[in-house]
Design a protein around this motif. Sequence first.
Motif, short mmCIF file in Angstrom:
data_model
loop_
_atom_site.label_atom_id
_atom_site.label_comp_id
_atom_site.label_asym_id
_atom_site.label_seq_id
_atom_site.Cartn_x
_atom_site.Cartn_y
_atom_site.Cartn_z
N LEU A 374 0.82 -1.17 0.05
CA LEU A 374 0.17 0.00 0.03
C LEU A 374 0.90 1.26 0.06
O LEU A 374 1.69 1.39 0.71
N ASN A 375 0.52 2.19 -1.04
CA ASN A 375 1.33 3.31 -0.85
C ASN A 375 0.57 4.58 -0.21
O ASN A 375 -0.38 4.24 0.27
N ARG A 376 1.02 5.76 -0.03
CA ARG A 376 0.56 6.66 0.40
C ARG A 376 -1.00 7.06 -0.27
O ARG A 376 -1.64 7.84 0.22
N HIS A 377 -1.24 6.71 -1.45
CA HIS A 377 -2.72 6.97 -2.01
C HIS A 377 -3.47 5.42 -1.68
O HIS A 377 -4.63 5.36 -2.26
N ASN A 378 -3.05 4.83 -0.70
CA ASN A 378 -3.73 3.54 -0.33
C ASN A 378 -4.25 2.53 -1.58
O ASN A 378 -5.33 2.03 -1.61
N GLU A 379 -3.19 2.25 -2.58
CA GLU A 379 -3.24 1.67 -3.57
C GLU A 379 -1.94 0.52 -3.35
O GLU A 379 -1.18 0.92 -3.18
N THR A 380 -2.54 -0.62 -3.91
CA THR A 380 -1.19 -1.55 -4.09
C THR A 380 -0.31 -1.23 -5.23
O THR A 380 -0.76 -1.11 -6.55
N SER A 404 5.01 0.57 -0.35
CA SER A 404 5.25 1.45 1.02
C SER A 404 6.79 1.79 1.08
O SER A 404 7.09 2.40 2.07
N ALA A 405 7.74 1.20 0.39
CA ALA A 405 9.06 1.73 0.35
C ALA A 405 9.37 3.03 0.09
O ALA A 405 8.95 3.35 -0.88
N HIS A 406 10.16 3.79 0.76
CA HIS A 406 10.76 5.03 0.39
C HIS A 406 11.53 4.98 -0.93
O HIS A 406 12.30 4.12 -1.00
#
Length: 577
Positions: A374-380, A404-406
């Motif tokens: 999950l990224n900051r837009h709540n998408e995989t 989720s990794a920076h």
Amino acid sequence: MDGDAFDLNSQAPETDGFSGLQLYGNILSESDGLFDGRASGSVLPPYRPPCAGGGDARAATAAPYARQLLFDGSTSAAGNTVRQRANSAAAAPVRRQQLNNTARRRTNSQGAPRPPPPRAQRAPRTQRAPRSAVRGQASGSGAPFNNDEAMEDHVEDLASSGGPPEDDDGIMYEEEEADGGSSSEDEVISRCRNNLVQQQKMIVQLVPILGMYSDNYFLKLPKRVAGDSGLEWVQETLARDTQCYNMFRVERPLFYRLHNTLVRRYGLKSTKKLTSVEALAMFLWIVGGSQAVRQADNRFRRSLETVSRTFSRVLTCLLKLAHDNIAPKDPTFAEMHPNLENPAFWPNFNDCIGAIDGTHIKVVVDKSKRIPYLNRHNETSQNVLAVCDFDMRFTFVLSGWPGSAHDMRVFKDAITTHHHKFPHPPPGKYYVVDAGYPNRPGYLSPYRCTRYHVEQWHNGPPPQGMKEVFNHAHAKVRNVIERSFGVLKMKFRILLNMQRFPEDKQTRIIVACMALHNFIRESRIADREFEACDADENYNPMPSSAASTWPEDEPLVEDVNMNAFRDDLAHALFHEV
């Protein structure tokens, strides 16, 4: 068996090609007869009496009745029919009661074994005729039955009394197994019954397995009756330029050049049922429009298995191409790129060799792995790191990291784990990076907490102050990788809506699309998206939402010399304005 026993006939009818299971179904459906005794069709062999005239003279008398006491009362050889009133299933409880009575009689009131009476007090044991000679006699009887009615009455009495007659002392002695007594027959019946039960259970377990095997390998769907085959549709599409670009996302001359390159250098071959042209067209159609395998199955008139194998085969060839064309043209970076001769960049960015950034590409993962992706837009998604030059070519790509990794974490993995492939900047050269990366030797980042993103300049006032002037020029230089990502995603729409492939296959698809991107760019054949970018340096077919920032939970460590170099560039740009 019970009435609700497993019905093999309903699971595997004979019309499905399993005639053997029909026979097993018939056997199981008649299990009551099997377990009750030697019914007609039973797997137990019928008893064959010895020849009359040999041994005891009474054998001649017993011969006509020797086959009358079958387990279920089947007809004898002489044609006389005796219906047995107590079959083996009914006699089993009686036999157990006999054993219990014997055990009770042999113990005293305290439960201890009762000693046998003296031999002088024992009643003389009744002399029996050999069972091997007279099979039709009742247990303990010394003469054969005179007729069928006498034998039938004796069987009824034996079943109702619970066993053979006892001696005068009320003690029933066990029959010796050496004489071929009833205990040996019961053991044979019990073993046969257990074997049949085990065979039935095994068959019940095999039926679903055989059904699955039949569905997968025998019950094939009928062949398609197609109006237009996949190859005919491909040839018709390639004949029209607009349709070719819309369906395959490349121009027709580029399609044939790509096909010839993959055939000659990277192992793309035709098969007996599928040509290499149709295989390449199928792959481009899937990745260009984000089509599912089932849609390709309908479009190309091929089975799902054929589509999947063909897609993987072309993907393997493109990964070989990626190994060659995702790399810098000049690993030494000796010459300055012509685009940097633009007065907006020259002479301040003469030593810049490219741009680095990460992009998120949507992927499909299992629910158990959803959280890390999950990224900051709540998408995989996957966080894909890429390096590009000023020709909009990708010179390095690292895919597979969860969303989720920076960016900095992916970047550290690139320059350490994959340092042998990463195009490190030589001394005096540098890449431009955004605020998500520290300002270190070889990597020039903008000023933080200052307006930076290109879209912010279009809708706001012009840059004010030394830092904003530098950030504005820095963003225009770094915009090349933003536009490269935009062309990549607009051309290959599968990167906007990934289909349900295995995770590792999704990672390889991303790399293959970047290899296609580089091949199109290097071919110098006219392409609509690239031509639009060349005509306008600010054109971006898909601008990013926002630039990455440095994570708040990590300390920012920057190089002092690189900060001084950035200040000198900012001072020069500000005084030139």
